[in-house]
Design a protein around this motif. Structure first.
Motif, PDB file in Angstrom:
ATOM      1  N   ILE A 188      -2.462  38.962  43.276  1.00 42.06           N
ATOM      2  CA  ILE A 188      -3.659  39.499  43.924  1.00 42.06           C
ATOM      3  C   ILE A 188      -4.458  40.341  42.948  1.00 42.06           C
ATOM      4  N   GLU A 189      -3.752  41.199  42.204  1.00 40.25           N
ATOM      5  CA  GLU A 189      -4.435  42.097  41.293  1.00 40.25           C
ATOM      6  C   GLU A 189      -5.036  41.366  40.100  1.00 40.25           C
ATOM      7  N   SER A 190      -4.556  40.139  39.859  1.00 37.93           N
ATOM      8  CA  SER A 190      -5.095  39.382  38.744  1.00 37.93           C
ATOM      9  C   SER A 190      -6.481  38.834  39.062  1.00 37.93           C
ATOM     10  N   THR A 191      -6.845  38.779  40.338  1.00 38.94           N
ATOM     11  CA  THR A 191      -8.172  38.344  40.711  1.00 38.94           C
ATOM     12  C   THR A 191      -9.165  39.463  40.441  1.00 38.94           C
ATOM     13  N   HIS A 192     -10.430  39.136  40.516  1.00 38.99           N
ATOM     14  CA  HIS A 192     -11.468  40.117  40.208  1.00 38.99           C
ATOM     15  C   HIS A 192     -11.506  41.205  41.276  1.00 38.99           C
ATOM     16  N   LEU A 193     -11.314  42.434  40.856  1.00 36.77           N
ATOM     17  CA  LEU A 193     -11.349  43.564  41.767  1.00 36.77           C
ATOM     18  C   LEU A 193     -12.319  44.623  41.260  1.00 36.77           C
ATOM     19  N   LEU A 222     -16.923  55.282  50.177  1.00 34.87           N
ATOM     20  CA  LEU A 222     -17.061  53.888  49.789  1.00 34.87           C
ATOM     21  C   LEU A 222     -17.213  53.018  51.028  1.00 34.87           C
ATOM     22  N   ALA A 223     -18.096  52.036  50.939  1.00 38.51           N
ATOM     23  CA  ALA A 223     -18.305  51.089  52.039  1.00 38.51           C
ATOM     24  C   ALA A 223     -17.807  49.723  51.602  1.00 38.51           C
ATOM     25  N   LEU A 224     -16.854  49.146  52.360  1.00 39.31           N
ATOM     26  CA  LEU A 224     -16.314  47.836  52.048  1.00 39.31           C
ATOM     27  C   LEU A 224     -17.101  46.754  52.782  1.00 39.31           C
ATOM     28  N   GLU A 225     -16.986  45.533  52.307  1.00 34.09           N
ATOM     29  CA  GLU A 225     -17.839  44.460  52.842  1.00 34.09           C
ATOM     30  C   GLU A 225     -17.518  44.083  54.278  1.00 34.09           C
ATOM     31  N   ASP A 226     -16.337  44.450  54.774  1.00 31.95           N
ATOM     32  CA  ASP A 226     -15.961  44.106  56.148  1.00 31.95           C
ATOM     33  C   ASP A 226     -16.412  45.158  57.154  1.00 31.95           C
ATOM     34  N   GLY A 227     -17.086  46.197  56.681  1.00 29.89           N
ATOM     35  CA  GLY A 227     -17.524  47.264  57.574  1.00 29.89           C
ATOM     36  C   GLY A 227     -16.606  48.472  57.562  1.00 29.89           C
ATOM     37  N   SER A 228     -15.492  48.391  56.861  1.00 34.51           N
ATOM     38  CA  SER A 228     -14.581  49.535  56.742  1.00 34.51           C
ATOM     39  C   SER A 228     -15.154  50.547  55.751  1.00 34.51           C
ATOM     40  N   SER A 229     -14.721  51.798  55.888  1.00 33.80           N
ATOM     41  CA  SER A 229     -15.173  52.844  54.979  1.00 33.80           C
ATOM     42  C   SER A 229     -13.972  53.621  54.453  1.00 33.80           C
ATOM     43  N   VAL A 230     -14.149  54.197  53.264  1.00 31.61           N
ATOM     44  CA  VAL A 230     -13.059  54.931  52.617  1.00 31.61           C
ATOM     45  C   VAL A 230     -13.608  56.230  52.045  1.00 31.61           C
ATOM     46  N   LEU A 231     -12.902  57.328  52.297  1.00 30.91           N
ATOM     47  CA  LEU A 231     -13.223  58.605  51.672  1.00 30.91           C
ATOM     48  C   LEU A 231     -12.183  58.826  50.572  1.00 30.91           C
ATOM     49  N   LEU A 232     -12.612  58.668  49.325  1.00 31.81           N
ATOM     50  CA  LEU A 232     -11.715  58.733  48.182  1.00 31.81           C
ATOM     51  C   LEU A 232     -11.700  60.148  47.602  1.00 31.81           C
ATOM     52  N   GLN A 233     -10.511  60.746  47.576  1.00 35.99           N
ATOM     53  CA  GLN A 233     -10.361  62.114  47.107  1.00 35.99           C
ATOM     54  C   GLN A 233     -10.449  62.198  45.575  1.00 35.99           C
ATOM     55  N   PRO A 234     -10.783  63.381  45.042  1.00 35.90           N
ATOM     56  CA  PRO A 234     -10.842  63.561  43.589  1.00 35.90           C
ATOM     57  C   PRO A 234      -9.510  63.185  42.925  1.00 35.90           C
ATOM     58  N   GLY A 235      -9.591  62.579  41.748  1.00 36.84           N
ATOM     59  CA  GLY A 235      -8.398  62.178  41.021  1.00 36.84           C
ATOM     60  C   GLY A 235      -7.743  60.928  41.566  1.00 36.84           C
ATOM     61  N   SER A 236      -8.437  60.175  42.417  1.00 32.47           N
ATOM     62  CA  SER A 236      -7.867  58.982  43.053  1.00 32.47           C
ATOM     63  C   SER A 236      -8.609  57.719  42.617  1.00 32.47           C
ATOM     64  N   THR A 237      -7.918  56.585  42.746  1.00 36.06           N
ATOM     65  CA  THR A 237      -8.488  55.293  42.355  1.00 36.06           C
ATOM     66  C   THR A 237      -8.262  54.263  43.448  1.00 36.06           C
ATOM     67  N   LEU A 238      -9.298  53.483  43.747  1.00 33.97           N
ATOM     68  CA  LEU A 238      -9.189  52.404  44.727  1.00 33.97           C
ATOM     69  C   LEU A 238      -9.675  51.111  44.096  1.00 33.97           C
ATOM     70  N   PRO A 273     -11.549  43.884  46.439  1.00 33.82           N
ATOM     71  CA  PRO A 273     -12.384  42.739  46.071  1.00 33.82           C
ATOM     72  C   PRO A 273     -13.800  42.872  46.614  1.00 33.82           C
ATOM     73  N   THR A 274     -14.705  42.165  45.994  1.00 35.01           N
ATOM     74  CA  THR A 274     -16.086  42.149  46.486  1.00 35.01           C
ATOM     75  C   THR A 274     -16.127  41.546  47.879  1.00 35.01           C
ATOM     76  N   PHE A 312      -5.880  48.421  46.863  1.00 38.25           N
ATOM     77  CA  PHE A 312      -4.823  49.095  46.109  1.00 38.25           C
ATOM     78  C   PHE A 312      -5.244  50.531  45.837  1.00 38.25           C
ATOM     79  N   LEU A 313      -4.387  51.455  46.240  1.00 39.39           N
ATOM     80  CA  LEU A 313      -4.724  52.879  46.137  1.00 39.39           C
ATOM     81  C   LEU A 313      -3.747  53.636  45.248  1.00 39.39           C
ATOM     82  N   THR A 314      -4.310  54.499  44.409  1.00 37.77           N
ATOM     83  CA  THR A 314      -3.535  55.496  43.679  1.00 37.77           C
ATOM     84  C   THR A 314      -4.205  56.835  43.960  1.00 37.77           C
ATOM     85  N   GLY A 315      -3.455  57.773  44.509  1.00 31.83           N
ATOM     86  CA  GLY A 315      -4.049  59.050  44.885  1.00 31.83           C
ATOM     87  C   GLY A 315      -4.133  59.205  46.387  1.00 31.83           C
TER      88      GLY A 315
END
Length: 345
Positions: free
Chosen positions: A111-116, A129-145, A148-149, A159-162
């Motif tokens: 999965i991660e080998s595809t374009h992200l 962050l707004a995802l294409e399916d209508g979901s939303s994400v509040l990403l905290q400082p020092g975090s990575t999400l 896919p498009t 995939f989340l770190t943080g």
């Protein structure tokens, strides 16, 4: 020689049950790889590469139909069959180890080998962050999400770190999966928070609304796609959390540190009491916070309570006030609050 026959023969070898003919077969296996006993044995670092290189060749080149058809006299092989078989066993054991450990991450790696898209929050503020399916994400400082498009037709994977708060758009036909280290959080549509910092000793998933399923990545590999929620999954409802302990690899379930009222307007209004039986008070708290409260109805029979608990105080503070009126106490056990009391004064 297929892999099933090979496995059976290996099992007999480990039990010391090989016949002389079978010992010859072991020597022939090694010989078909073009190796001689004079060749230096591979070092520990070379074993992995040796096994990967020769496994398919081993199975392709050999075509031993039955043990009984193997010649019973091959004197040149007897001198080194033991060393050859030991090397083969070591290589195959390592191959099985590599196979089992990489299997758990093969799906994710694919999965991660595809374009992200990769969003890294290097600021001191929360990023929305707004995802294409209508979901939303509040990403905290020092975090990575990473996401896919466009999501696949069968499921939505990120995939989340943080740390991040997810508000997932409901779609029963396309589950939403968040990968964080060794665990996966699966939802259809809900809101929840995940804390999975790289240097942390645990991963936490806490639910605000709806329901989520949390399970280990390794458990997913044991199940087929046609099966439902994993057997070892923890199902979380509002104000519940799952904690994955990285050292022990245990996944536990409990209440969040500070439970919140689920429906602010209606539930808060119901927390104003005037000479109400304590049983009704606890029922109202259960409904407002979505938690289970256990108590002895016989002991609390006839007890009443008067107070306004619609303020912003925590659930723990409200329980403390109630317990003072009945000479009692409370304790949180997993996802349940247990009330202990000697009765009303």
């Amino acid at each position: 020689m297929n892999q099933e026959k090979l496995s059976k023969l290996l099992d007999k070898y480990k039990k010391g049950e090989l016949s002389q003919e079978e010992k010859i077969v072991f020597a022939q296996w090694f010989h078909t790889l073009g190796k001689d006993i004079a060749d230096p044995l591979p070092t520990e670092d070379e074993e992995k590469e040796w096994t990967k290189t020769n496994w398919n060749k081993l199975l392709t080149n050999l075509d031993v139909q039955d043990i009984q058809t193997v010649p019973t006299q091959t004197p040149s092989y007897f001198r080194w069959w033991a060393a050859a078989s030991i090397l083969l066993i070591a290589g195959l054991t390592l191959w099985y180890y590599i196979s089992s450990t990489t299997k758990n991450t093969s799906t994710i790696s694919h999965i991660e080998s595809t374009h992200l898209i990769e969003k890294i929050n290097n600021t001191t503020q929360v990023i929305s962050l707004a995802l294409e399916d209508g979901s939303s994400v509040l990403l905290q400082p020092g975090s990575t999400l990473k996401y896919p498009t466009n999501f696949e037709s069968t499921q939505r994977e990120v995939f989340l770190t943080g740390e991040a708060f997810f508000q997932v758009a409901r779609n029963p036909e396309k589950p939403f999966l968040v990968y964080t280290g060794d665990i996966i959080t699966k939802v259809l549509g809900t809101s929840f928070t995940i804390k999975a910092y790289e240097k942390s000793l645990s991963i936490q998933v806490s639910v605000k609304t709806g329901k989520v399923s949390v399970y280990k990545t390794v458990d997913q590999q044991k199940k087929s796609d046609s099966e439902n929620v994993q057997t070892n999954a923890l199902v979380l409802t509002p104000n519940q959390q799952a904690v994955y302990h990285l050292e022990s690899k245990e996944l536990t379930k409990g209440l969040v540190h500070n439970p919140q009222v689920m429906d602010t307007k209606e539930a808060t209004h119901q927390l104003v009491f005037q000479n109400k039986p304590l049983t009704e008070v606890f029922d109202a708290l259960e409904e407002a916070y979505g938690v289970e409260i256990l108590y002895d109805q016989h002991v609390l029979a006839g007890c009443t309570f008067t107070a306004d608990l619609s303020d912003n105080s925590t659930l723990q503070d409200k329980l403390t006030i109630i317990c003072k009126t009945m000479s009692g106490s409370f304790q949180v056990t997993n996802t349940t609050i247990v009330i202990t009391s000697k009765g009303c004064n």
